[in-house]
Motif scaffolding. Sequence first.
Motif, PDB file in Angstrom:
ATOM      1  N   ALA A  27      38.791  33.742  36.422  1.00 41.11           N
ATOM      2  CA  ALA A  27      39.167  32.917  37.579  1.00 41.11           C
ATOM      3  C   ALA A  27      39.960  33.741  38.586  1.00 41.11           C
ATOM      4  CB  ALA A  27      39.975  31.698  37.125  1.00 41.11           C
ATOM      5  N   GLU A  28      40.914  34.531  38.109  1.00 40.98           N
ATOM      6  CA  GLU A  28      41.726  35.344  39.018  1.00 40.98           C
ATOM      7  C   GLU A  28      40.876  36.374  39.755  1.00 40.98           C
ATOM      8  OE1 GLU A  28      45.810  37.991  39.191  1.00 40.98           O
ATOM      9  OE2 GLU A  28      45.119  37.260  37.255  1.00 40.98           O
ATOM     10  N   SER A  29      39.959  37.002  39.039  1.00 42.60           N
ATOM     11  CA  SER A  29      39.072  37.984  39.665  1.00 42.60           C
ATOM     12  C   SER A  29      38.242  37.330  40.770  1.00 42.60           C
ATOM     13  CB  SER A  29      38.150  38.598  38.598  1.00 42.60           C
ATOM     14  OG  SER A  29      37.191  39.426  39.196  1.00 42.60           O
ATOM     15  N   ALA A  30      37.705  36.157  40.480  1.00 37.76           N
ATOM     16  CA  ALA A  30      36.890  35.443  41.469  1.00 37.76           C
ATOM     17  C   ALA A  30      37.732  35.030  42.675  1.00 37.76           C
ATOM     18  CB  ALA A  30      36.233  34.222  40.824  1.00 37.76           C
ATOM     19  N   VAL A  93      28.212  34.082  49.363  1.00 35.94           N
ATOM     20  CA  VAL A  93      28.323  33.867  47.916  1.00 35.94           C
ATOM     21  C   VAL A  93      27.720  35.057  47.166  1.00 35.94           C
ATOM     22  CG1 VAL A  93      27.493  32.445  45.987  1.00 35.94           C
ATOM     23  CG2 VAL A  93      28.441  31.349  48.022  1.00 35.94           C
ATOM     24  N   THR A  94      26.552  35.501  47.595  1.00 32.45           N
ATOM     25  CA  THR A  94      25.881  36.639  46.958  1.00 32.45           C
ATOM     26  C   THR A  94      26.723  37.910  47.079  1.00 32.45           C
ATOM     27  OG1 THR A  94      23.720  35.655  47.374  1.00 32.45           O
ATOM     28  CG2 THR A  94      23.761  38.022  46.951  1.00 32.45           C
ATOM     29  N   ALA A  95      27.258  38.163  48.276  1.00 39.07           N
ATOM     30  CA  ALA A  95      28.066  39.368  48.501  1.00 39.07           C
ATOM     31  C   ALA A  95      29.349  39.350  47.683  1.00 39.07           C
ATOM     32  CB  ALA A  95      28.391  39.513  49.988  1.00 39.07           C
ATOM     33  N   VAL A  96      30.005  38.199  47.621  1.00 38.93           N
ATOM     34  CA  VAL A  96      31.251  38.088  46.849  1.00 38.93           C
ATOM     35  C   VAL A  96      30.960  38.288  45.364  1.00 38.93           C
ATOM     36  CG1 VAL A  96      33.091  36.514  46.131  1.00 38.93           C
ATOM     37  CG2 VAL A  96      32.468  36.669  48.538  1.00 38.93           C
ATOM     38  N   LYS A  99      30.446  41.903  44.321  1.00 40.29           N
ATOM     39  CA  LYS A  99      31.667  42.707  44.264  1.00 40.29           C
ATOM     40  C   LYS A  99      32.552  42.352  43.067  1.00 40.29           C
ATOM     41  CE  LYS A  99      31.876  45.539  47.737  1.00 40.29           C
ATOM     42  NZ  LYS A  99      32.062  46.960  47.531  1.00 40.29           N
ATOM     43  N   SER A 100      32.302  41.219  42.458  1.00 40.37           N
ATOM     44  CA  SER A 100      33.137  40.768  41.346  1.00 40.37           C
ATOM     45  C   SER A 100      32.559  41.266  40.028  1.00 40.37           C
ATOM     46  CB  SER A 100      33.206  39.239  41.335  1.00 40.37           C
ATOM     47  OG  SER A 100      33.942  38.801  40.221  1.00 40.37           O
ATOM     48  N   GLU A 101      33.442  41.792  39.201  1.00 41.85           N
ATOM     49  CA  GLU A 101      33.009  42.258  37.884  1.00 41.85           C
ATOM     50  C   GLU A 101      32.820  41.092  36.915  1.00 41.85           C
ATOM     51  OE1 GLU A 101      35.692  45.217  36.418  1.00 41.85           O
ATOM     52  OE2 GLU A 101      35.544  46.400  38.257  1.00 41.85           O
TER      53      GLU A 101
END
Length: 181
Positions: A27-30, A93-96, A99-101
């Motif tokens: 959640a924090e990463s997102a 949404v796709t770009a974010v 970038k998120s692991e």
Amino acid sequence: MSDLDGLLATIPVGDIAKKLGVDEATAESAVKQILPALVGGMAANSTDEAGAKSLEKALGKHSGRSVSVADVDEADGEKIVNNVFGAKKREVVTAVAAKSEKADESLISKLLPILAPIVLAWLASQFFNKKEEAAAPATPAAKKESGGGGIGDLLGGLVGSKQGQDMLGGLLGGLLGGGKK
């Protein structure tokens, strides 16, 4: 504390994690990936007078609101997200997610309408506090030093700071530069 760290500190990440059924680290990463996109989208929309007025109106509606996940109106959040990103929502949404692991597109899509009202409530508190401070300077020198106090100034300060630039760091490329077109 009107910086992205100040905003992040107000986000109830643990409650968001519980609501979405994910661990806190995910959640924090997102949240950390979404915040610059959301603030950047609002900043892009506030570059023209109509967008700035619309955002200031939305801030008025969210002023004094709770940042509790239990109090978030997700339907309102979805409207905010659609207004901020317009036709580019899917691309954002796709770009974010890319970038998120830890967060995929599904999680990002679920998180945006939860996070958007919380961000607006925080921005409203920052914006209206700055307006009160700008209205109260006692000396001509103090009046000269205070900025215009518009929403574009607040968002521009967040996005334009080194921290904001680092967080945006190519995340969305040209997606946000043109507003909702």
